[in-house]
Design an enzyme around this catalytic site. Sequence first.
Site, PDB file in Angstrom:
ATOM      1  N   TYR A   1      21.301 -56.026  -3.336  1.00  0.00           N
ATOM      2  CA  TYR A   1      22.114 -54.933  -2.810  1.00  0.00           C
ATOM      3  C   TYR A   1      23.586 -55.222  -3.007  1.00  0.00           C
ATOM      4  O   TYR A   1      24.005 -56.378  -3.141  1.00  0.00           O
ATOM      5  CB  TYR A   1      21.839 -54.730  -1.315  1.00  0.00           C
TER       6      TYR A   1
ATOM      7  N   PHE B   1      31.973 -55.017   0.727  1.00  0.00           N
ATOM      8  CA  PHE B   1      31.982 -55.950   1.850  1.00  0.00           C
ATOM      9  C   PHE B   1      30.900 -57.019   1.736  1.00  0.00           C
ATOM     10  O   PHE B   1      30.978 -58.051   2.392  1.00  0.00           O
ATOM     11  CB  PHE B   1      31.896 -55.229   3.202  1.00  0.00           C
ATOM     12  N   ASP B   2      29.896 -56.807   0.886  1.00  0.00           N
ATOM     13  CA  ASP B   2      28.843 -57.813   0.731  1.00  0.00           C
ATOM     14  C   ASP B   2      27.989 -57.475  -0.479  1.00  0.00           C
ATOM     15  O   ASP B   2      27.832 -56.300  -0.829  1.00  0.00           O
ATOM     16  CB  ASP B   2      27.964 -57.864   1.982  1.00  0.00           C
TER      17      ASP B   2
ATOM     18  N   TYR C   1      26.514 -50.054  11.816  1.00  0.00           N
ATOM     19  CA  TYR C   1      27.058 -50.967  12.815  1.00  0.00           C
ATOM     20  C   TYR C   1      27.761 -50.254  13.964  1.00  0.00           C
ATOM     21  O   TYR C   1      28.375 -50.897  14.808  1.00  0.00           O
ATOM     22  CB  TYR C   1      27.988 -51.984  12.139  1.00  0.00           C
TER      23      TYR C   1
END
Length: 141
Positions: free
Chosen positions: A55, A65-66, A111
């Site tokens: 991903y 972000f990741d 989140y």
Amino acid sequence: MKLVPVMPIVSLLVTALCGLSQGESEKRKLQIGIKKRIDSCPLRSRKSDTLHMHYTGKLEDGTEFDSSVSRGTPFIFTLGTGQVIKGWDQGLLGMCEGEKRKLVIPSELGYGDRGAPPKIPGGATLVFEVELLKIERRTEL
């Protein structure tokens, strides 16, 4: 006499009563796009399967972000057990090995208002490009 469809009016009324613009109410839904479809799919992901995923996660403005891709290591977790955000538990159901999807996840399924500081601000909509590499299914006794 001109007839007006009732459903769009009801939809606008409900959205107005909720205090949201029509765009905001639509934006709060999980969006699933198929980027690569698999023709032969004998096994589709379901709750309690262990998934091996690649991903890349970005904010709406494109800020990454990741990413498991840049680390070169797939992310492994059990689907539908709360190990990941709700947008993943819902958005990865019914996938085939090799399939790629784009998930646009509203903050309520991500989140939330707290975010995941420092990279994910509160209220952030998340955009994930995901690829299902492998499904592990427990054999039932």
